[in-house]
Write a protein that holds these residues in place. Structure first.
Motif, PDB file in Angstrom:
ATOM      1  N   ILE A 246       0.826  -1.209   0.000  1.00 19.77           N
ATOM      2  CA  ILE A 246       0.000   0.000   0.000  1.00 19.77           C
ATOM      3  C   ILE A 246       0.860   1.258   0.000  1.00 19.77           C
ATOM      4  CG2 ILE A 246      -1.783   1.272   1.246  1.00 19.77           C
ATOM      5  CD1 ILE A 246      -2.841  -1.397   2.249  1.00 19.77           C
ATOM      6  N   ARG A 247       1.945   1.246   0.776  1.00 21.26           N
ATOM      7  CA  ARG A 247       2.751   2.462   0.814  1.00 21.26           C
ATOM      8  C   ARG A 247       3.480   2.697  -0.503  1.00 21.26           C
ATOM      9  NH1 ARG A 247       6.776   0.421   5.640  1.00 21.26           N
ATOM     10  NH2 ARG A 247       7.925  -1.165   4.491  1.00 21.26           N
ATOM     11  N   GLN A 248       3.825   1.610  -1.233  1.00 20.04           N
ATOM     12  CA  GLN A 248       4.436   1.835  -2.535  1.00 20.04           C
ATOM     13  C   GLN A 248       3.397   2.242  -3.572  1.00 20.04           C
ATOM     14  OE1 GLN A 248       7.475   2.172  -2.735  1.00 20.04           O
ATOM     15  NE2 GLN A 248       7.795   2.416  -4.941  1.00 20.04           N
ATOM     16  N   ALA A 249       2.158   1.774  -3.407  1.00 22.00           N
ATOM     17  CA  ALA A 249       1.085   2.224  -4.302  1.00 22.00           C
ATOM     18  C   ALA A 249       0.892   3.726  -4.170  1.00 22.00           C
ATOM     19  CB  ALA A 249      -0.208   1.485  -3.979  1.00 22.00           C
ATOM     20  N   GLY A 250       0.991   4.242  -2.945  1.00 23.04           N
ATOM     21  CA  GLY A 250       0.877   5.678  -2.743  1.00 23.04           C
ATOM     22  C   GLY A 250       2.024   6.437  -3.360  1.00 23.04           C
ATOM     23  N   MET A 251       3.247   5.943  -3.157  1.00 23.38           N
ATOM     24  CA  MET A 251       4.421   6.613  -3.702  1.00 23.38           C
ATOM     25  C   MET A 251       4.437   6.546  -5.225  1.00 23.38           C
ATOM     26  SD  MET A 251       7.318   8.230  -3.242  1.00 23.38           S
ATOM     27  CE  MET A 251       7.837   7.989  -1.529  1.00 23.38           C
ATOM     28  N   TYR A 252       4.188   5.366  -5.761  1.00 25.38           N
ATOM     29  CA  TYR A 252       4.239   5.211  -7.207  1.00 25.38           C
ATOM     30  C   TYR A 252       3.102   5.967  -7.879  1.00 25.38           C
ATOM     31  CZ  TYR A 252       4.817   3.090 -11.761  1.00 25.38           C
ATOM     32  OH  TYR A 252       5.012   2.890 -13.111  1.00 25.38           O
ATOM     33  N   GLY A 253       1.942   6.025  -7.217  1.00 25.72           N
ATOM     34  CA  GLY A 253       0.840   6.783  -7.768  1.00 25.72           C
ATOM     35  C   GLY A 253       1.170   8.259  -7.889  1.00 25.72           C
ATOM     36  N   ALA A 254       1.801   8.815  -6.860  1.00 25.37           N
ATOM     37  CA  ALA A 254       2.191  10.227  -6.904  1.00 25.37           C
ATOM     38  C   ALA A 254       3.175  10.482  -8.039  1.00 25.37           C
ATOM     39  CB  ALA A 254       2.797  10.640  -5.565  1.00 25.37           C
ATOM     40  N   TRP A 255       4.183   9.629  -8.146  1.00 31.08           N
ATOM     41  CA  TRP A 255       5.180   9.784  -9.209  1.00 31.08           C
ATOM     42  C   TRP A 255       4.525   9.640 -10.586  1.00 31.08           C
ATOM     43  CZ3 TRP A 255       6.613   6.338 -13.036  1.00 31.08           C
ATOM     44  CH2 TRP A 255       7.744   6.682 -13.769  1.00 31.08           C
ATOM     45  N   SER A 256       3.663   8.646 -10.732  1.00 36.69           N
ATOM     46  CA  SER A 256       3.053   8.376 -12.026  1.00 36.69           C
ATOM     47  C   SER A 256       2.141   9.513 -12.467  1.00 36.69           C
ATOM     48  CB  SER A 256       2.257   7.065 -11.954  1.00 36.69           C
ATOM     49  OG  SER A 256       1.775   6.702 -13.219  1.00 36.69           O
ATOM     50  N   ALA A 257       1.374  10.071 -11.536  1.00 41.64           N
ATOM     51  CA  ALA A 257       0.493  11.188 -11.873  1.00 41.64           C
ATOM     52  C   ALA A 257       1.292  12.349 -12.438  1.00 41.64           C
ATOM     53  CB  ALA A 257      -0.286  11.630 -10.635  1.00 41.64           C
ATOM     54  N   LEU A 258       2.423  12.633 -11.815  1.00 41.28           N
ATOM     55  CA  LEU A 258       3.252  13.757 -12.245  1.00 41.28           C
ATOM     56  C   LEU A 258       4.015  13.447 -13.524  1.00 41.28           C
ATOM     57  CD1 LEU A 258       4.550  14.606  -8.680  1.00 41.28           C
ATOM     58  CD2 LEU A 258       3.075  16.092 -10.050  1.00 41.28           C
ATOM     59  N   TRP A 259       4.602  12.275 -13.588  1.00 41.70           N
ATOM     60  CA  TRP A 259       5.521  11.972 -14.685  1.00 41.70           C
ATOM     61  C   TRP A 259       4.793  11.683 -15.988  1.00 41.70           C
ATOM     62  CZ3 TRP A 259      10.023  13.774 -14.393  1.00 41.70           C
ATOM     63  CH2 TRP A 259      11.053  13.349 -15.233  1.00 41.70           C
ATOM     64  N   THR A 260       3.641  11.010 -15.922  1.00 43.54           N
ATOM     65  CA  THR A 260       2.918  10.721 -17.161  1.00 43.54           C
ATOM     66  C   THR A 260       2.207  11.956 -17.709  1.00 43.54           C
ATOM     67  OG1 THR A 260       0.960   9.983 -15.914  1.00 43.54           O
ATOM     68  CG2 THR A 260       2.548   8.299 -16.573  1.00 43.54           C
ATOM     69  N   SER A 261       1.987  12.956 -16.864  1.00 43.12           N
ATOM     70  CA  SER A 261       1.345  14.191 -17.318  1.00 43.12           C
ATOM     71  C   SER A 261       2.363  15.251 -17.723  1.00 43.12           C
ATOM     72  CB  SER A 261       0.452  14.767 -16.206  1.00 43.12           C
ATOM     73  OG  SER A 261      -0.508  13.827 -15.788  1.00 43.12           O
ATOM     74  N   LEU A 262       3.623  14.990 -17.460  1.00 46.14           N
ATOM     75  CA  LEU A 262       4.639  16.010 -17.675  1.00 46.14           C
ATOM     76  C   LEU A 262       4.755  16.420 -19.138  1.00 46.14           C
ATOM     77  CD1 LEU A 262       6.726  17.698 -16.173  1.00 46.14           C
ATOM     78  CD2 LEU A 262       8.396  15.880 -16.594  1.00 46.14           C
ATOM     79  N   ALA A 263       4.617  15.443 -20.059  1.00 46.11           N
ATOM     80  CA  ALA A 263       4.714  15.771 -21.486  1.00 46.11           C
ATOM     81  C   ALA A 263       3.625  16.750 -21.900  1.00 46.11           C
ATOM     82  CB  ALA A 263       4.623  14.492 -22.323  1.00 46.11           C
ATOM     83  N   LEU A 264       2.453  16.635 -21.260  1.00 43.62           N
ATOM     84  CA  LEU A 264       1.357  17.553 -21.582  1.00 43.62           C
ATOM     85  C   LEU A 264       1.691  18.976 -21.147  1.00 43.62           C
ATOM     86  CD1 LEU A 264      -1.655  15.323 -20.460  1.00 43.62           C
ATOM     87  CD2 LEU A 264      -0.644  15.525 -22.742  1.00 43.62           C
ATOM     88  N   LEU A 265       2.348  19.105 -19.993  1.00 45.97           N
ATOM     89  CA  LEU A 265       2.743  20.431 -19.509  1.00 45.97           C
ATOM     90  C   LEU A 265       3.857  21.016 -20.369  1.00 45.97           C
ATOM     91  CD1 LEU A 265       2.713  22.675 -17.288  1.00 45.97           C
ATOM     92  CD2 LEU A 265       4.457  21.320 -16.105  1.00 45.97           C
ATOM     93  N   LEU A 266       4.867  20.217 -20.660  1.00 52.47           N
ATOM     94  CA  LEU A 266       6.034  20.730 -21.372  1.00 52.47           C
ATOM     95  C   LEU A 266       5.726  21.093 -22.815  1.00 52.47           C
ATOM     96  CD1 LEU A 266       8.768  18.295 -19.980  1.00 52.47           C
ATOM     97  CD2 LEU A 266       8.365  20.676 -19.320  1.00 52.47           C
ATOM     98  N   THR A 267       4.850  20.328 -23.474  1.00 55.41           N
ATOM     99  CA  THR A 267       4.557  20.589 -24.887  1.00 55.41           C
ATOM    100  C   THR A 267       3.312  21.452 -25.083  1.00 55.41           C
ATOM    101  OG1 THR A 267       3.265  18.536 -25.067  1.00 55.41           O
ATOM    102  CG2 THR A 267       5.620  18.417 -25.597  1.00 55.41           C
TER     103      THR A 267
END
Length: 424
Positions: free
Chosen positions: A244-265
């Motif tokens: 559960i604690r890794q699901a929380g950590m990975y979820g936070a990272w994934s939300a930011l990192w997979t959306s980053l291309a949308l912000l940058l471009t």
């Protein structure tokens, strides 16, 4: 789990009364390689196969243009990849306790390559998503190899050996974003998929060739490990906490990192207007994860998992407001990218080492752990895509903060330890 003083020789698999298989392994392989080279090859295979899960994320703008859509409208394809990987882990990774891993790695590598080729030929987003789903479900090779490495590593070096493969995994993630973006800009996203298919086939088959030979005889159904998974999770409070604690950590990272291309471009208030290639270079900050992984492994071996996870969560909590500031300040975005990768990999090394050593069925326990992490990541990515469409970058940061808060709430619940047991 007892240590094996010769970490790259095979040993009988751990079994419990709940296992539906019996196994025997022999220390031979078609090609003999030095232990150091073996670990390097496995790490390279891990890097390439892990990259397949994230290959679509930096290419979304190019895919959208090809399909006559917008990047935000097809952002769900990145979530499909993570759901596919979670499903593949659920069905295939537990087989590591019961079937010949050499043959399994070979078959899954070829299936992944074939799906990537079909993805390259896709004529629309739906067909591409179907190919990505299959490729992601079959690209679970890293999670078949990590338990093997952990089983054969000396007890005092187990986390360090696991960290070597995790470093390879994050190097693959960085390569998917950086090289994928550059190659996509230069040659088109379809050629990126074809290149990934070729590398997956070559390194997957090479790794299968040097794996220790295993002659395992099943005495139950093929997917018996999947049936035992709920019982394994119920029987280990430490495993549940790690999941559960890794699901929380990975979820936070994934939300930011997979959306980053949308912000940058993106353009206007919701973006920096970068090209796909330039945005892909931003992934170089992810190399912080590859550097930190060996250090995190040493810290876990020395101080235990709990302290390392706590430090990781603290660093992730600092990174979220930095990401929010990064919506308008590039320096904050750069600092946040380094911080979130350091937080994720340190937490991952600690939690995965714990998951691999807390039960007598490491492949099944590892399956539960990684499925939980990727399910958390996939859900967060899906919410982040919607949040970006409605509320922009601020919405994405809010999703990341929520996932961290949920993960930390579970982390804060202490597990009652038996007298004399080591804290984790």
């Amino acid at each position: 789990m007892p240590a094996n003083p010769r970490p790259w020789k095979t040993a009988p698999s751990n079994t419990t009364s709940s296992n539906a298989t019996s196994s025997h392994t022999t220390p031979s392989s078609p090609f003999s390689v030095p232990p150091g080279l073996f670990l390097v090859l496995i790490a390279l295979c891990t890097a390439v196969t892990a990259a397949n899960i994230y290959i679509a994320a930096p290419l979304l703008p190019l895919m959208a243009r090809d399909f006559g859509s917008t990047p935000s409208a097809i952002a769900w394809i990145a979530s499909v990849a993570q759901f596919g990987y979670a499903a593949g882990l659920l069905f295939f990774a537990p087989l590591g306790d019961s079937v010949n891993r050499r043959k399994l790695v070979m078959v899954l590598s070829l299936v992944t390559s074939g799906a990537l080729v079909l993805g390259a030929a896709a004529s629309g987003a739906t067909a591409l998503a179907a190919a990505v789903l299959v490729a992601s479900a079959a690209t679970v090779v890293p999670q078949l190899l990590v338990p093997l490495v952990a089983e054969r590593a000396p007890a005092h070096r187990r986390a360090s050996h696991v960290a070597a493969l995790i470093a390879g995994l994050f190097t693959g993630i960085v390569a998917a974003r950086v090289l994928g973006g550059l190659a996509g800009q230069a040659f088109g996203w379809r050629y990126v998929f074809l290149g990934a298919a070729t590398l997956t086939a070559v390194l997957g088959l090479a790794s299968a060739a040097v794996l220790p030979a295993e002659n395992r005889r099943r005495s139950g159904p093929l997917f018996a490990g999947l049936a035992h998974l709920p019982g394994v999770v119920r029987g280990s409070a430490e495993l549940r906490r790690a999941c559960i604690r890794q699901a929380g950590m990975y979820g936070a990272w994934s939300a930011l990192w997979t959306s980053l291309a949308l912000l940058l471009t993106g353009h206007g208030d919701d973006g920096y207007g970068m090209t796909t290639a330039t945005a892909g270079l931003f992934g170089l900050f992810g190399l912080a994860a590859s550097v930190v992984a060996p250090l995190a492994g040493g810290l876990v071996d020395r101080f235990g998992a709990a302290k390392v996870v706590a430090y990781g969560y603290t660093l992730a909590a600092v990174s979220v407001p930095l990401f929010w500031l990064g919506g308008g300040a590039l320096w904050a975005l750069c600092a946040a990218a380094v911080a979130i990768h350091m937080a994720l990999v340190s937490s991952h090394v600690a939690n995965q080492t714990l998951a691999l050593t807390t039960t007598s069925t490491p492949a099944v326990a590892n399956t539960a752990y990684v499925v939980a992490g990727f399910a958390g990541g996939a859900l967060a990515s899906a919410f982040a895509g919607t949040a970006f469409t409605r509320w922009g970058w601020t919405g994405v940061c809010a999703v990341a903060a929520l996932w961290l808060a949920l993960g930390w709430a579970t982390t804060a619940i202490r597990v009652r330890k038996a007298p004399g047991a080591r804290a984790t």
